[in-house]
Write a protein that holds these residues in place. Structure first.
Motif, PDB file in Angstrom:
ATOM      1  N   UNK A 178      29.172  30.437  36.987  1.00 21.81           N
ATOM      2  CA  UNK A 178      29.995  30.035  38.180  1.00 21.81           C
ATOM      3  C   UNK A 178      28.970  29.769  39.355  1.00 21.81           C
TER       4      UNK A 178
ATOM      5  N   UNK B  44      35.048  43.643  51.685  1.00 16.85           N
ATOM      6  CA  UNK B  44      36.726  43.186  50.476  1.00 16.85           C
ATOM      7  C   UNK B  44      36.670  43.988  51.937  1.00 16.85           C
TER       8      UNK B  44
ATOM      9  N   UNK C 105      31.987  37.632  41.774  1.00 15.72           N
ATOM     10  CA  UNK C 105      32.625  36.678  41.578  1.00 15.72           C
ATOM     11  C   UNK C 105      33.993  36.878  42.762  1.00 15.72           C
ATOM     12  N   UNK C 106      34.193  38.152  42.023  1.00 17.96           N
ATOM     13  CA  UNK C 106      35.130  38.603  42.627  1.00 17.96           C
ATOM     14  C   UNK C 106      36.292  38.938  41.930  1.00 17.96           C
ATOM     15  N   UNK C 107      36.348  39.596  40.532  1.00 17.98           N
ATOM     16  CA  UNK C 107      36.685  38.969  39.395  1.00 17.98           C
ATOM     17  C   UNK C 107      38.164  40.252  40.117  1.00 17.98           C
ATOM     18  N   UNK C 108      37.523  41.909  39.988  1.00 20.35           N
ATOM     19  CA  UNK C 108      38.384  42.728  40.314  1.00 20.35           C
ATOM     20  C   UNK C 108      39.859  41.975  41.654  1.00 20.35           C
TER      21      UNK C 108
ATOM     22  N   UNK D 190      38.895  33.396  41.101  1.00 21.01           N
ATOM     23  CA  UNK D 190      38.239  34.594  42.139  1.00 21.01           C
ATOM     24  C   UNK D 190      37.835  33.516  43.377  1.00 21.01           C
ATOM     25  N   UNK D 191      38.094  34.570  44.510  1.00 24.50           N
ATOM     26  CA  UNK D 191      37.805  33.773  45.051  1.00 24.50           C
ATOM     27  C   UNK D 191      36.217  33.562  46.264  1.00 24.50           C
ATOM     28  N   UNK D 192      35.670  34.087  45.186  1.00 20.59           N
ATOM     29  CA  UNK D 192      33.886  33.788  45.811  1.00 20.59           C
ATOM     30  C   UNK D 192      33.027  32.625  45.121  1.00 20.59           C
ATOM     31  N   UNK D 193      34.287  31.943  43.862  1.00 19.10           N
ATOM     32  CA  UNK D 193      33.670  30.843  42.997  1.00 19.10           C
ATOM     33  C   UNK D 193      34.366  29.608  43.379  1.00 19.10           C
TER      34      UNK D 193
ATOM     35  N   UNK E  54      40.207  41.387  49.695  1.00 14.98           N
ATOM     36  CA  UNK E  54      40.979  42.179  48.648  1.00 14.98           C
ATOM     37  C   UNK E  54      41.562  42.579  50.233  1.00 14.98           C
TER      38      UNK E  54
ATOM     39  N   UNK F  35      28.748  30.704  43.151  1.00 17.01           N
ATOM     40  CA  UNK F  35      29.068  31.095  43.833  1.00 17.01           C
ATOM     41  C   UNK F  35      28.922  30.477  45.498  1.00 17.01           C
TER      42      UNK F  35
ATOM     43  N   UNK G  98      36.940  32.337  35.285  1.00 19.06           N
ATOM     44  CA  UNK G  98      36.761  33.543  36.401  1.00 19.06           C
ATOM     45  C   UNK G  98      37.054  32.459  37.965  1.00 19.06           C
TER      46      UNK G  98
END
Lengths: 125, 147, 358
Positions: free
Chosen positions: B65, A84, C42-45, B103-106, A111, B67, B100
């Protein structure tokens, strides 16, 4: 967060060993981006429902000594931070080479909102 | 041979086998799919059985979703299923990415990767809605040609 | 001896969710395990960047559909601590009631899946049949079967009037009766014992060292439960952690079974002590500073690290879920067991992959 102990790259492993000797359970680590160059890594420990934290402030391009040899449980979260934030950990017991979560198509170090350290990226190629 | 084909087609609709794949959902839809299989809702009364092998399945239920990592698995599963097949996308996430989507990975909904026949909205859809979606899928299934 | 590598997952009938394990086998015995994650990531943080801190409650509820209320509760608790908000007493008790109803739901779901893992289909169906009553309670009190979104910053969204509370208790009585009926099978049946006793042993020392949490930790004889801190209204309710001794799959099964009954008792007690008054307070200002907050989820300790910068978007939201902590212990349980027992052992930590990868 009441008990936060500051630490440096040189002492983080020995402080973690002390924690283990005192009977602390490793909870997790959190990584927070501070500005373009630095990040904070927080190590959280628990003993009898009482939390204690270590704080390590480092440059993004520096490699951090891994604590996964002390606490095996740390390997997952260290791999996660590698994914990240693009930060490297030295001496990981199980290194996924930054592919724990992310495939090549996914954004690199998502991140890091402000900047991604170039050194780490060029080191990979 | 014609009679045999007709018979196969007819019996297939009376007993479609179902494959469920979770591709990055929050579990909400998955437990509702499982709830459909258990006593209170019981989709076995439509002859539907949950199987683990894509080669046995007629119906693919996809939740969540897509990814970058599970899209390969999804394509792989869909390709292994024999024709004719029906793909049912479940829940807001399966339809469009839901909450989601940013979100970046979706990547987005299931239809970005494989063609979808039936969309079931809801977060999560109620078991009644899932059953309705599956039954709608079966109507489409009866009209599909053999592969 | 020849070493074989068997891929386990990501699509496997035992798991409702995708996780991939590379099992290195010698004959039928597992020698090494390497987990591969990322199928549900998903990266939801990072969504904290685009949603404000009130909207993040919705996202937190969808970290995991099985324990959504408890995620939201933990998040709200953290933000309240940052902003120095004291929530009304009634809200604290209502949070406990919904959290414990969720725990009953989650444990029944797990008991069913666990039975399914060793092929006890009828037990699986029975557990899920009982669970439907809890889903009805969720729907009647919260408006949704899976995500009864009731937590807000500063309290709870919905109230429970005395009639509704009474109805919930009658439903729970029925559930308790049926759960008690399960005891004979879940804890004493020959088949169940044969498949679980002595399988996947995690010793007390190992559990502490590898950072196990929740029923996995308590199954190994450690009396630790985050509810003992007394967050929400747990400090005012009679509660003692359920502890197992042997640390095997059977012991974890027993801990979860007894916790189901305990959770029902907690709801009953919380309803009887439910104070009158408001259910939420007005929230002014924005969160600033950093905080670590923990609650006990059905799977174990859930930790949120929240850092606010005084704006409406959070600087950092970090979620450490119980399954994330339980994966290293799982890796130590697997070597030395037979391939046929792998699903049972994996299920015995109650894996929730969408939690783990977020």
């Amino acid at each position: 967060m009441k008990e936060v102990i500051s630490t440096t790259k040189g002492t983080v492993v020995s402080k973690t060993v002390d924690m283990k000797k005192d009977g602390y359970r490793f909870v997790t680590m959190s990584c927070v981006e501070l500005d373009a160059d630095t990040v904070d890594i927080l190590y959280h420990f628990d003993r009898d429902l009482h939390l204690k934290h270590l704080r390590l402030t480092i440059q993004k391009k520096e490699a951090v000594p891994s604590v996964s040899l002390v606490y095996f449980a740390a390997f997952l979260v260290e791999n996660e931070i590698q994914d990240q934030f693009g930060i490297r950990f030295d001496g990981l017991v199980l290194d996924y080479e930054r592919t724990l979560y992310l495939e090549k198509e996914a954004p690199d170090a998502p991140y890091c909102r402000i900047s991604v350290s170039r050194d780490v990226k060029s080191g990979e190629d | 041979m014609d009679i045999l084909k007709k018979l196969t087609r007819k019996s297939r609709i009376k007993s479609p086998w179902l494959l469920h794949f979770d591709c990055g959902s929050c579990n909400g839809c998955d437990i509702e799919v499982l709830a459909c299989l258990t006593p209170v809702y019981d989709i076995e009364r439509f002859g539907i059985i949950n199987v683990g092998n894509p080669k046995h399945a007629d119906l693919l239920l996809v939740t969540g979703t897509v990814n970058h990592r599970n899209k390969k698995v999804l394509v792989n599963l869909a390709e292994q299923m024999p024709e004719p097949k029906i793909v049912v996308a479940l829940g807001s996430c399966g339809l469009s990415g839901g909450v989601f989507r940013e979100a970046y990975n979706v990547i987005g909904g299931v239809d970005k990767i494989i063609p979808v026949d039936v969309y079931v909205p809801g977060c999560p859809p109620k078991p009644e809605a899932i059953i309705d979606g599956v039954v709608t899928g079966l109507e489409k299934f009866s009209k599909k040609k053999d592969g | 001896m020849a070493r074989t590598i068997i891929p386990f997952g990501p699509q496997h009938q035992v798991f409702p969710e995708p996780i991939h394990l590379k099992l290195v086998l010698e004959d039928e015995i597992v020698k090494e395990v390497v987990p591969a994650l990322g199928y549900v990531h998903r990266g939801l943080e990072m969504l904290a960047d685009v949603r404000d801190f009130h909207q993040m409650i919705q996202i937190c509820e969808r970290v995991c559909g099985i324990c959504s209320t408890i995620h939201a509760q933990c998040y709200c608790q953290g933000i309240e601590e940052l902003m120095g908000i004291e929530i009304p007493d009634r809200a604290r008790f209502l949070r406990v009631i919904w959290a414990e109803i969720h725990r009953v739901q989650s444990h029944l779901l797990w008991l069913g899946l666990f039975a399914d893992a060793f092929g006890f289909e009828s037990l699986f169906m029975q557990c899920w049949k009982i669970r439907e009553k809890i889903m009805d309670i969720n729907e009647a009190t919260g408006g949704n079967r899976v995500n009864p979104s009731i937590n807000i910053i500063g309290g709870v969204k919905r109230d429970m009037n005395p009639d509704m509370a009474q109805w919930v208790l009658t439903q729970l009585d029925l559930v308790e009766k049926e759960v008690n009926h399960l005891e004979k099978v879940l804890l004493n049946d020959y088949t169940v014992k044969k498949r679980t006793v002595g399988k996947g042993v995690l010793t007390r020392e190992k559990a502490m060292e590898l950072g196990a949490v929740g029923p996995t930790l308590r199954g190994s004889g450690v009396e630790q439960d985050i509810r003992q801190i007394g967050y929400a209204a747990y400090g005012e309710l009679a509660h003692r952690p359920v502890v197992g001794i042997d640390g095997d799959a059977y012991s974890r099964n027993r801990v979860r079974f007894l916790e189901t009954l305990q959770a029902i008792a907690l709801v009953r007690e919380a309803v009887s002590k439910l104070p009158a008054g408001d259910i939420s307070v007005k929230v002014k200002g924005k969160p600033e500073g950093e905080v670590v907050t923990r609650v006990e989820q059905p799977r174990g300790e859930l930790m949120y690290y929240i850092k606010g910068n005084g704006g409406k978007n959070l600087d950092r939201l970090r979620i450490r879920t119980p399954t994330f902590a339980n994966i290293p212990p799982l890796l130590s349980m697997l070597p030395g067991i037979e391939l046929a027992d792998v699903p049972v052992i994996v299920l015995s930590i109650d894996p929730c992959i969408s939690c783990t990868e977020r």
